[in-house]
Every structure is written in structure tokens, then in C-alpha cells.
Design a protein around this motif. Structure first.
Motif, PDB file in Angstrom:
ATOM      1  N   GLY A   1     -38.635  26.151  35.966  1.00  0.00           N
ATOM      2  CA  GLY A   1     -38.003  25.680  37.190  1.00  0.00           C
ATOM      3  C   GLY A   1     -37.407  24.291  36.981  1.00  0.00           C
ATOM      4  O   GLY A   1     -37.922  23.498  36.194  1.00  0.00           O
ATOM      5  N   GLN A   2     -36.331  24.009  37.705  1.00  0.00           N
ATOM      6  CA  GLN A   2     -35.682  22.720  37.491  1.00  0.00           C
ATOM      7  C   GLN A   2     -35.482  21.947  38.783  1.00  0.00           C
ATOM      8  O   GLN A   2     -35.394  22.519  39.872  1.00  0.00           O
ATOM      9  N   ARG A   3     -35.430  20.646  38.609  1.00  0.00           N
ATOM     10  CA  ARG A   3     -35.238  19.706  39.699  1.00  0.00           C
ATOM     11  C   ARG A   3     -33.952  20.032  40.463  1.00  0.00           C
ATOM     12  O   ARG A   3     -32.929  20.344  39.875  1.00  0.00           O
ATOM     13  N   GLY A   4     -34.045  19.990  41.802  1.00  0.00           N
ATOM     14  CA  GLY A   4     -32.887  20.239  42.635  1.00  0.00           C
ATOM     15  C   GLY A   4     -32.644  21.723  42.898  1.00  0.00           C
ATOM     16  O   GLY A   4     -31.872  22.079  43.777  1.00  0.00           O
ATOM     17  N   ILE A   5     -33.296  22.601  42.142  1.00  0.00           N
ATOM     18  CA  ILE A   5     -33.163  24.046  42.346  1.00  0.00           C
ATOM     19  C   ILE A   5     -34.466  24.627  42.881  1.00  0.00           C
ATOM     20  O   ILE A   5     -34.487  25.301  43.896  1.00  0.00           O
TER      21      ILE A   5
ATOM     22  N   VAL B   1     -32.639  39.978  42.046  1.00  0.00           N
ATOM     23  CA  VAL B   1     -31.773  40.715  41.124  1.00  0.00           C
ATOM     24  C   VAL B   1     -31.891  40.100  39.735  1.00  0.00           C
ATOM     25  O   VAL B   1     -31.998  40.804  38.736  1.00  0.00           O
ATOM     26  N   LYS B   2     -31.951  38.771  39.681  1.00  0.00           N
ATOM     27  CA  LYS B   2     -31.974  38.059  38.402  1.00  0.00           C
ATOM     28  C   LYS B   2     -32.494  36.662  38.664  1.00  0.00           C
ATOM     29  O   LYS B   2     -32.253  36.091  39.730  1.00  0.00           O
ATOM     30  N   HIS B   3     -33.232  36.094  37.705  1.00  0.00           N
ATOM     31  CA  HIS B   3     -33.737  34.720  37.849  1.00  0.00           C
ATOM     32  C   HIS B   3     -33.821  34.090  36.465  1.00  0.00           C
ATOM     33  O   HIS B   3     -34.228  34.752  35.508  1.00  0.00           O
ATOM     34  N   PRO B   4     -33.457  32.793  36.321  1.00  0.00           N
ATOM     35  CA  PRO B   4     -33.512  32.143  35.013  1.00  0.00           C
ATOM     36  C   PRO B   4     -34.908  32.165  34.382  1.00  0.00           C
ATOM     37  O   PRO B   4     -35.035  32.155  33.160  1.00  0.00           O
ATOM     38  N   MET B   5     -35.954  32.178  35.216  1.00  0.00           N
ATOM     39  CA  MET B   5     -37.313  32.201  34.655  1.00  0.00           C
ATOM     40  C   MET B   5     -37.580  33.487  33.884  1.00  0.00           C
ATOM     41  O   MET B   5     -38.419  33.513  32.989  1.00  0.00           O
ATOM     42  N   ASP B   6     -36.863  34.568  34.228  1.00  0.00           N
ATOM     43  CA  ASP B   6     -37.007  35.826  33.479  1.00  0.00           C
ATOM     44  C   ASP B   6     -36.573  35.665  32.028  1.00  0.00           C
ATOM     45  O   ASP B   6     -36.985  36.427  31.159  1.00  0.00           O
ATOM     46  N   ALA B   7     -35.699  34.682  31.788  1.00  0.00           N
ATOM     47  CA  ALA B   7     -35.208  34.417  30.437  1.00  0.00           C
ATOM     48  C   ALA B   7     -35.942  33.248  29.798  1.00  0.00           C
ATOM     49  O   ALA B   7     -35.488  32.678  28.813  1.00  0.00           O
TER      50      ALA B   7
END
Length: 199
Positions: free
Chosen positions: A193-197, A183-189
Motif C-alpha cells: 500500500g502507498q501513501r495517498g492511495i 477487479v484488480k489491485h496492485p497488491m495482487d502483484a
């Protein structure tokens, strides 16, 4: 503990216990995040039950540090639950460098041959074939052969396969299929990618 209730009870001649303990093939596919994570969550449950677990990572680089790997290795060596063996089959993502593709194809086929040997020997109770949908989708490993091997596997070995673009034949064959939609992902913005996620 709550027990899941089936909506239909098939007339297959099996007892409730036989049906409950039937070995499953599970597929986590789709473009959303969480396919491998969900499979590793199943591995945690299997570890808690004392099951031997075999994780086979296809395509992902053997150098890539996976957080779940460290956690499951520690748990597997703790002596409290099941054992965990972790096998890395890939050298990296095939679309990064075309020259590496043949190596990846060969390693994927070698990895599948190892899975076949372990299934025949009943080495594990749960097999996590992480990112195995990719070699199937790309034609590196024959889907029909995989289905034949899974159909004829001995004992009560459960298999979970992850990765995008799982072939339709595999989806039709599997007992459980989950399609992870995004539906939504931070990489779209533009966020990396981040550590722990992500790892």
C-alpha cells in the motif's frame, strides 16, 4: 442541480418531501477497495450541509493514521460546515495476534454501546460506523440488537456501515447497499500500500 428520479413511487402515504428526508441505513461491503473512502465522501457531503458527524472506527488501530481523519477534523473545526467527532474503538486487526482478540471484542462492544447512546441522544445527523461489519460478522456484536436499535432510532439520523462480510440480515434491512467488487489491485502483484492511495 440534477435531482434523482425514483423508478417507482410507493403507495405509502408519505409526501415526496417526507420520503426524501427519510433517515437511511447504508452499507458498503465487499472485497474491493473503497468502502470506507465512499463513506468518508458521504461525510464530506454531510459536512457541507452543516450536519454534525460522528465517525466510529471499529477494529482499526487507534495508532493508525487515517488521512480522512485529519481532513475531516480540520473541516469540522473550521466553523464553516458541520462538526466532526472521531472515535477510535479498536486496538488493531484481530487476526494479527490471537491474544489481542478479547480486547478487540470488548472494545467493539464498548464502541457499539457508545453508538447506541449517541443515537438515543440524537448527537449526530450522520454516523459513519467504519469497519463495523467485522464485529457483526464475527459475532462480537449481536446483529439482531443492532437492527432493533437502528429501526427504532429517533429523528432523522443517517447511518453508514462499512466492512467486508456484512451479514445478510443487515443487507436485507439497509436502504442502500453497495458491494465493492475487486477487479484488480496492485497488491495482487506484490506492491505494498502507498501513501495517498491507501492512507
Amino acid at each position: 442541480m440534477p435531482q434523482g428520479q425514483p423508478s417507482v413511487v410507493p403507495d405509502d402515504g408519505l409526501t415526496t418531501r417526507q420520503r426524501r428526508n427519510r433517515p437511511l441505513v447504508m452499507v458498503h461491503t465487499g472485497v474491493g477497495k473503497g468502502k470506507s473512502t465512499a463513506a468518508f465522501g458521504m461525510a464530506l457531503r454531510a459536512w457541507n450541509q452543516g450536519w454534525p458527524i460522528g465517525v466510529f472506527q471499529f477494529v482499526k488501530s487507534a495508532k493508525w493514521k487515517v488521512g480522512e481523519e485529519n481532513a475531516l477534523r480540520v473541516l469540522g473545526a473550521s466553523g464553516e460546515g458541520g462538526t466532526v467527532d472521531w472515535h477510535k474503538m479498536g486496538e488493531g486487526w484481530s487476526w494479527v495476534q490471537r491474544d489481542d482478540q478479547m480486547d478487540n471484542e470488548e472494545k467493539a462492544r464498548e464502541g457499539w454501546e457508545q453508538v447506541k447512546r449517541d443515537l438515543a441522544a440524537e448527537s449526530y445527523k450522520l454516523y459513519v460506523l467504519d469497519e463495523f461489519a467485522y464485529p457483526l460478522h464475527w459475532g462480537w456484536v449481536d446483529v439482531d440488537e443492532v437492527l432493533d436499535v437502528l429501526r427504532d432510532r429517533p429523528g432523522t439520523q443517517h447511518v453508514v456501515i462499512t466492512g467486508r462480510n456484512a451479514p445478510d440480515k443487515l443487507l436485507d434491512f439497509a436502504d442502500l447497499v453497495t458491494d465493492m467488487s475487486k477487479v484488480k489491485h496492485p497488491m495482487d502483484a506484490g506492491q505494498k500500500g502507498q501513501r495517498g492511495i491507501e492512507w
